[in-house]
Design a protein around this motif. Structure first.
Motif, PDB file in Angstrom:
ATOM      1  N   VAL A   1       0.823  -1.207   0.000  1.00 58.79           N
ATOM      2  CA  VAL A   1       0.000   0.000   0.000  1.00 58.79           C
ATOM      3  C   VAL A   1       0.857   1.256   0.000  1.00 58.79           C
ATOM      4  CG1 VAL A   1      -1.690   1.317   1.337  1.00 58.79           C
ATOM      5  CG2 VAL A   1      -1.952  -1.153   1.110  1.00 58.79           C
ATOM      6  N   TYR A   2       2.038   1.209   0.647  1.00 55.85           N
ATOM      7  CA  TYR A   2       2.867   2.412   0.737  1.00 55.85           C
ATOM      8  C   TYR A   2       3.356   2.901  -0.630  1.00 55.85           C
ATOM      9  CZ  TYR A   2       6.935  -0.775   0.478  1.00 55.85           C
ATOM     10  OH  TYR A   2       7.857  -1.720   0.107  1.00 55.85           O
ATOM     11  N   MET A   3       3.184   2.089  -1.676  1.00 56.52           N
ATOM     12  CA  MET A   3       3.564   2.530  -3.019  1.00 56.52           C
ATOM     13  C   MET A   3       2.569   3.537  -3.587  1.00 56.52           C
ATOM     14  SD  MET A   3       6.442   1.118  -3.685  1.00 56.52           S
ATOM     15  CE  MET A   3       6.595   1.442  -5.434  1.00 56.52           C
ATOM     16  N   GLY A   4       1.395   3.659  -2.970  1.00 56.70           N
ATOM     17  CA  GLY A   4       0.404   4.626  -3.446  1.00 56.70           C
ATOM     18  C   GLY A   4       0.070   4.415  -4.902  1.00 56.70           C
ATOM     19  N   ALA A   5       0.219   5.479  -5.702  1.00 53.47           N
ATOM     20  CA  ALA A   5      -0.099   5.398  -7.123  1.00 53.47           C
ATOM     21  C   ALA A   5       1.063   4.872  -7.950  1.00 53.47           C
ATOM     22  CB  ALA A   5      -0.518   6.774  -7.650  1.00 53.47           C
ATOM     23  N   ASN A   6       2.247   4.774  -7.365  1.00 54.98           N
ATOM     24  CA  ASN A   6       3.419   4.314  -8.112  1.00 54.98           C
ATOM     25  C   ASN A   6       3.497   2.795  -8.046  1.00 54.98           C
ATOM     26  OD1 ASN A   6       5.734   4.589  -9.661  1.00 54.98           O
ATOM     27  ND2 ASN A   6       7.073   4.756  -7.875  1.00 54.98           N
ATOM     28  N   SER A   7       2.493   2.141  -8.632  1.00 54.78           N
ATOM     29  CA  SER A   7       2.318   0.713  -8.419  1.00 54.78           C
ATOM     30  C   SER A   7       1.646   0.054  -9.605  1.00 54.78           C
ATOM     31  CB  SER A   7       1.470   0.498  -7.155  1.00 54.78           C
ATOM     32  OG  SER A   7       1.180  -0.865  -6.965  1.00 54.78           O
ATOM     33  N   LEU A   8       1.943  -1.228  -9.804  1.00 55.95           N
ATOM     34  CA  LEU A   8       1.181  -2.056 -10.742  1.00 55.95           C
ATOM     35  C   LEU A   8      -0.015  -2.697 -10.060  1.00 55.95           C
ATOM     36  CD1 LEU A   8       4.029  -3.858 -12.725  1.00 55.95           C
ATOM     37  CD2 LEU A   8       2.308  -2.316 -13.675  1.00 55.95           C
ATOM     38  N   THR A   9      -0.068  -2.572  -8.736  1.00 54.58           N
ATOM     39  CA  THR A   9      -1.152  -3.175  -7.955  1.00 54.58           C
ATOM     40  C   THR A   9      -1.772  -2.149  -7.004  1.00 54.58           C
ATOM     41  OG1 THR A   9       0.459  -3.925  -6.308  1.00 54.58           O
ATOM     42  CG2 THR A   9      -0.111  -5.474  -8.074  1.00 54.58           C
TER      43      THR A   9
ATOM     44  N   ASP B   1     -11.367   0.702   0.736  1.00 50.03           N
ATOM     45  CA  ASP B   1     -12.233  -0.073  -0.151  1.00 50.03           C
ATOM     46  C   ASP B   1     -12.904  -1.199   0.621  1.00 50.03           C
ATOM     47  OD1 ASP B   1     -13.380  -0.681  -2.648  1.00 50.03           O
ATOM     48  OD2 ASP B   1     -11.952  -2.289  -2.945  1.00 50.03           O
ATOM     49  N   ASN B   2     -14.213  -1.157   0.695  1.00 52.28           N
ATOM     50  CA  ASN B   2     -14.978  -2.213   1.346  1.00 52.28           C
ATOM     51  C   ASN B   2     -15.769  -2.964   0.289  1.00 52.28           C
ATOM     52  OD1 ASN B   2     -14.261  -1.525   4.061  1.00 52.28           O
ATOM     53  ND2 ASN B   2     -15.634   0.239   3.904  1.00 52.28           N
ATOM     54  N   ASP B   3     -15.383  -4.213   0.065  1.00 49.62           N
ATOM     55  CA  ASP B   3     -16.084  -5.003  -0.933  1.00 49.62           C
ATOM     56  C   ASP B   3     -17.562  -5.129  -0.569  1.00 49.62           C
ATOM     57  OD1 ASP B   3     -13.313  -7.274  -1.406  1.00 49.62           O
ATOM     58  OD2 ASP B   3     -13.817  -5.424  -2.447  1.00 49.62           O
ATOM     59  N   THR B   4     -18.396  -5.173  -1.597  1.00 50.88           N
ATOM     60  CA  THR B   4     -19.826  -5.308  -1.354  1.00 50.88           C
ATOM     61  C   THR B   4     -20.129  -6.673  -0.753  1.00 50.88           C
ATOM     62  OG1 THR B   4     -20.244  -6.255  -3.535  1.00 50.88           O
ATOM     63  CG2 THR B   4     -20.278  -3.846  -3.351  1.00 50.88           C
TER      64      THR B   4
ATOM     65  N   ASP C   1     -10.101  10.734 -10.002  1.00 54.79           N
ATOM     66  CA  ASP C   1      -8.794  10.898  -9.372  1.00 54.79           C
ATOM     67  C   ASP C   1      -8.546   9.784  -8.368  1.00 54.79           C
ATOM     68  OD1 ASP C   1      -6.359  12.544  -8.690  1.00 54.79           O
ATOM     69  OD2 ASP C   1      -7.349  12.493  -6.729  1.00 54.79           O
ATOM     70  N   PHE C   2      -7.466   9.069  -8.538  1.00 57.21           N
ATOM     71  CA  PHE C   2      -7.156   7.930  -7.682  1.00 57.21           C
ATOM     72  C   PHE C   2      -6.859   8.369  -6.250  1.00 57.21           C
ATOM     73  CE2 PHE C   2      -3.633   5.433  -5.805  1.00 57.21           C
ATOM     74  CZ  PHE C   2      -4.314   4.256  -5.551  1.00 57.21           C
ATOM     75  N   ILE C   3      -6.037   9.385  -6.071  1.00 55.53           N
ATOM     76  CA  ILE C   3      -5.578   9.788  -4.744  1.00 55.53           C
ATOM     77  C   ILE C   3      -6.739  10.191  -3.848  1.00 55.53           C
ATOM     78  CG2 ILE C   3      -4.225  11.500  -3.484  1.00 55.53           C
ATOM     79  CD1 ILE C   3      -2.532   9.346  -4.783  1.00 55.53           C
ATOM     80  N   SER C   4      -7.596  11.074  -4.344  1.00 57.62           N
ATOM     81  CA  SER C   4      -8.712  11.541  -3.517  1.00 57.62           C
ATOM     82  C   SER C   4      -9.781  10.469  -3.339  1.00 57.62           C
ATOM     83  CB  SER C   4      -9.326  12.803  -4.133  1.00 57.62           C
ATOM     84  OG  SER C   4      -9.809  12.542  -5.443  1.00 57.62           O
ATOM     85  N   THR C   5     -10.042   9.687  -4.387  1.00 59.30           N
ATOM     86  CA  THR C   5     -11.066   8.658  -4.300  1.00 59.30           C
ATOM     87  C   THR C   5     -10.684   7.573  -3.298  1.00 59.30           C
ATOM     88  OG1 THR C   5     -11.723   9.016  -6.602  1.00 59.30           O
ATOM     89  CG2 THR C   5     -12.372   6.921  -5.603  1.00 59.30           C
ATOM     90  N   CYS C   6      -9.414   7.223  -3.275  1.00 55.20           N
ATOM     91  CA  CYS C   6      -8.977   6.077  -2.480  1.00 55.20           C
ATOM     92  C   CYS C   6      -8.362   6.451  -1.140  1.00 55.20           C
ATOM     93  CB  CYS C   6      -8.007   5.231  -3.302  1.00 55.20           C
ATOM     94  SG  CYS C   6      -8.843   4.358  -4.654  1.00 55.20           S
ATOM     95  N   GLY C   7      -8.412   7.731  -0.774  1.00 54.80           N
ATOM     96  CA  GLY C   7      -8.054   8.130   0.585  1.00 54.80           C
ATOM     97  C   GLY C   7      -6.583   8.283   0.865  1.00 54.80           C
ATOM     98  N   PHE C   8      -5.771   8.525  -0.156  1.00 56.04           N
ATOM     99  CA  PHE C   8      -4.337   8.722   0.066  1.00 56.04           C
ATOM    100  C   PHE C   8      -4.044  10.205   0.318  1.00 56.04           C
ATOM    101  CE2 PHE C   8      -4.460   4.731  -2.224  1.00 56.04           C
ATOM    102  CZ  PHE C   8      -3.492   3.965  -1.592  1.00 56.04           C
ATOM    103  N   ASN C   9      -3.033  10.466   1.142  1.00 56.09           N
ATOM    104  CA  ASN C   9      -2.609  11.846   1.351  1.00 56.09           C
ATOM    105  C   ASN C   9      -1.262  12.071   0.680  1.00 56.09           C
ATOM    106  OD1 ASN C   9      -0.550  10.885   3.112  1.00 56.09           O
ATOM    107  ND2 ASN C   9      -1.996  10.896   4.835  1.00 56.09           N
ATOM    108  N   SER C  10      -0.687  13.233   0.890  1.00 57.61           N
ATOM    109  CA  SER C  10       0.521  13.627   0.169  1.00 57.61           C
ATOM    110  C   SER C  10       1.760  12.832   0.569  1.00 57.61           C
ATOM    111  CB  SER C  10       0.790  15.124   0.378  1.00 57.61           C
ATOM    112  OG  SER C  10       0.942  15.410   1.761  1.00 57.61           O
ATOM    113  N   SER C  11       1.665  12.031   1.634  1.00 55.37           N
ATOM    114  CA  SER C  11       2.823  11.238   2.040  1.00 55.37           C
ATOM    115  C   SER C  11       3.042  10.018   1.151  1.00 55.37           C
ATOM    116  CB  SER C  11       2.676  10.792   3.500  1.00 55.37           C
ATOM    117  OG  SER C  11       1.600   9.880   3.642  1.00 55.37           O
ATOM    118  N   TYR C  12       2.027   9.666   0.349  1.00 48.88           N
ATOM    119  CA  TYR C  12       2.127   8.538  -0.572  1.00 48.88           C
ATOM    120  C   TYR C  12       2.504   9.039  -1.965  1.00 48.88           C
ATOM    121  CZ  TYR C  12      -0.458   5.752   2.906  1.00 48.88           C
ATOM    122  OH  TYR C  12      -0.856   5.091   4.033  1.00 48.88           O
TER     123      TYR C  12
END
Length: 494
Positions: free
Chosen positions: A211-219, A225-228, A445-456
Motif C-alpha cells: 500500500v505504501y507505493m500509493g499510485a506508483n504501483s502495478l497493484t 475499499d470495502n467489498d460489497t 482521481d485515484f488519490i482523492s477517491t482512495c483516501g491517500f494523502n501527500s505522504s504517498y
C-alpha cells in the motif's frame, strides 16, 4: 438423355477446369474444386474454458472480426502491455477447500464408483502437499510457464521490429509486481521475446505489492475499499449447485455434498486443467452447471474488482493515465526512446484498468437473480490465466477516409476491441488526440477517491525512473516458501 453419371462427371470436370483457370485465387488449381476459400460456418460453440472465469487456462477473447494485424498503411510504433501470470496451481485457501470437499466424497467408503463419478476408481488428486501451491504449472498443454514463453515468442514476431538489436548497450525495462509467479511469468515472457540470453537486454523492475507505493504501483488499491456483500456470498447464488449436489448424492450411498462442495469441486476442475491439461470432473457437471459456475466468477470480478465496485475505475485510472503519457510522448521521447513496455501483475489489477477504459463494461449492473444472456462481462473472455491488455500506438498513412495520423488500438486477449465512441481511424482504431481527450475526461482521481494523502506517491513514476541494472533477472534470491510468494525490491523473500 445423357446418363446421370456421365452428366455428373462432365459437371465436375467443368468445375475443375474453371477452378484451375481462376486467376484471382492463387493456389486454387491444386485444391478440391468445391473447397471454400472462406469458411461459411462460424459456430461459436461451447467450451468449458469460457465458463471457468479467471480460474482456468487462457483462451483468446471472442473476436469482433477485426484483423489482429495492423490496418493497411499502418505500423505499430509503440506497445504497452499489462499481463496476468500464467496458469498455476491453486492458492492455499482454495486448495484446503478442495481437499475438504473431496474428503466428503471419500468418506462414503465407496469401493467401486459408478455413474458420473465412475472415474474415481482411477483418479488421483493432482496437488502435491505444499510443494507447488500458488506456483505456475510447468507441463501439460496449459502450462503456465509455457504460456509466458509462448506469448513472448509470439510477440517477438509481432513486435520484434521495435527492438533495435544492433544498438550498443540498449536496455529494455520490464516491470513485474512483487509476487513470485508474476516475476516467473515476466522472465519466461522475456526469454520468449528476446531469446535465451534475455538478461543481456532486459532490466527487470520488481514493483512491491504494498500500500505504501500509493499510485506508483502495478497493484494500486484503495485504503478504504470495502467489498460489497456480494463478494462473500457467491456459492449459494445459483440453484444449479444445489441441483447438482442432489443429483450426485442420489448416485452414491452416503454422499452428502452441498452447494458449496459443488462450487469447490468445479473450481478444482479448472485448476486440474491448468496442471494436467484435462480433467474427468468436467463431464461430471452439465452445461447449465458450468454456466452457473462461470457466472459466479463474473459476479466476483464485476462487483469486487471491476466496474461494479465504485472505487475500481479510480484504481484503474492509475495505469490508464500513465499509459496516456507514454502514448503522447511516443517512442522517440518516452524514457530514452523505448517502444516496448511490458508489465506483469494479477487478474484483479487488470479488471480495474478495463473498468477505467470502459472495456467490456455492461450498461447495467450484473443481475443476482438470473444469468443474463448474452453476458457481456464474461471473465473467461476478460481475465483467464495469462490474460492481457495490449495498447498499440499506430503510425498510419492517409487513406481515402482517414488522415495521416497517430492512432490507438486496444487489444484484449488478442481480440481488437474498439474504444467506445471513437473508431475514427483505420481498422476501428481511435486517433490519439481523440483517445486522449475521451480517456482523460472519463477518469476519476485515484488519490482523492482512495483516501491517500501527500505522504504517498501521487502518480505512476517507475516507467520514467526505472532500474537499469540486471540484478533481478536471474534467480539469485533464496527460494520463496510455498504459499507466500511475496518479493521485495531486492528480490528476496518477504
Amino acid at each position: 438423355m445423357a446418363p446421370i453419371a456421365s452428366t455428373l462427371v462432365a459437371v465436375l470436370g467443368a468445375a475443375s477446369l474453371a477452378s484451375a483457370q481462376t486467376p484471382n485465387r492463387p493456389g486454387t488449381q491444386n485444391r478440391y474444386p468445391f473447397a471454400k476459400p472462406y469458411e461459411q460456418s462460424f459456430l461459436d460453440g461451447y467450451s468449458v474454458l469460457k465458463h471457468v472465469g479467471g480460474q482456468g487456462p487462457y483462451s483468446n477473447r471472442d473476436s469482433y472480426g477485426i484483423s489482429r494485424d495492423p490496418p493497411a498503411g499502418c505500423a505499430v510504433d509503440q506497445v504497452i502491455m499489462l499481463k496476468r501470470h500464467g496458469e498455476r496451481w491453486p492458492d492455499p485457501a482454495p486448495a484446503a477447500n478442495f481437499k475438504a470437499s473431496l474428503q466428503k466424497v471419500y468418506n462414503t467408503n465407496t469401493t467401486a464408483w459408478t455413474g458420473a463419478l465412475e472415474f474415481l476408481n482411477r483418479w488421483t488428486y493432482f496437488v502435491p502437499d505444499g510443494r507447488y501451491i500458488a506456483l505456475e504449472s510447468y507441463n501439460g498443454p496449459y502450462s503456465g510457464l509455457l504460456d509466458g514463453y509462448r506469448h513472448g515468442a509470439e510477440y517477438g514476431v509481432r513486435y520484434g521490429h521495435l527492438w533495435n538489436q544492433t544498438a550498443a548497450n540498449l536496455t529494455i525495462p520490464m516491470f513485474s509486481s512483487g509476487y513470485e509467479r508474476i516475476l516467473t511469468t515476466a522472465r519466461k515472457f522475456g526469454e520468449g521475446f528476446f531469446g535465451w540470453n534475455y538478461t543481456d537486454v532486459v532490466a527487470m523492475n520488481i514493483i512491491p505489492e504494498q500500500v505504501y507505493m500509493g499510485a506508483n504501483s502495478l497493484t494500486p488499491t484503495c485504503l478504504h475499499d470495502n467489498d460489497t456483500a456480494i463478494c462473500g456470498n457467491l456459492t449459494n447464488l445459483q440453484p444449479q449447485f444445489r441441483l447438482a449436489a442432489t443429483r450426485l448424492n442420489a448416485q452414491t450411498k452416503n454422499l452428502a455434498l452441498n452447494a458449496t462442495d459443488i462450487y469447490n469441486l468445479m473450481q478444482m476442475t479448472a485448476y486440474e486443467l491448468n496442471v494436467r491439461g484435462y480433467s474427468d470432473w468436467v463431464d461430471v457437471f452439465s452445461l447449465d452447471e458450468w454456466l452457473a459456475f462461470g457466472y459466479t466468477q463474473d459476479l466476483s470480478y464485476y462487483y469486487c474488482s471491476g466496474p461494479g465496485d465504485k472505487n475500481m475505475k479510480a484504481v484503474g485510472a492509475v495505469y490508464a493515465n500513465a499509459s496516456l503519457s507514454l502514448l503522447n510522448q511516443g517512442p522517440d521521447a518516452a524514457s530514452g526512446g523505448n517502444a516496448l513496455w511490458f508489465n506483469f501483475c494479477h487478474d484483479t489489477n487488470i479488471t480495474p484498468v478495463l473498468a477505467a477504459l470502459g472495456l467490456s463494461s455492461p450498461a447495467e449492473d450484473l443481475p443476482l437473480d438470473h444469468i443474463p444472456f448474452p453476458n457481456q462481462y464474461n471473465t473467461g473472455n476478460i481475465v483467464p490465466m495469462g490474460g492481457h491488455l495490449t495498447i498499440e500506438r499506430l503510425a498510419c498513412n492517409a487513406t481515402a477516409v482517414t488522415d495521416k495520423d497517430t492512432y490507438v488500438r486496444l487489444v484484449l486477449n488478442e481480440a481488437v476491441v474498439p474504444y467506445a465512441g471513437c473508431q475514427d481511424g483505420p481498422g476501428f482504431s481511435c486517433s490519439l488526440a481523440n483517445y486522449t481527450r475521451l480517456v482523460s475526461a472519463s477518469l476519476p482521481d485515484f488519490i482523492s477517491t482512495c483516501g491517500f494523502n501527500s505522504s504517498y506517491p501521487q502518480y505512476l513514476d517507475f516507467w520514467w525512473n526505472y532500474n537499469t541494472t540486471r540484478a533481478y533477472d536471474v534467480e539469485t534470491q533464496n527460494p520463496i516458501p510455498a504459499g507466500e510468494g511475496l518479493l521485495t525490491y531486492q528480490g528476496t523473500a518477504a
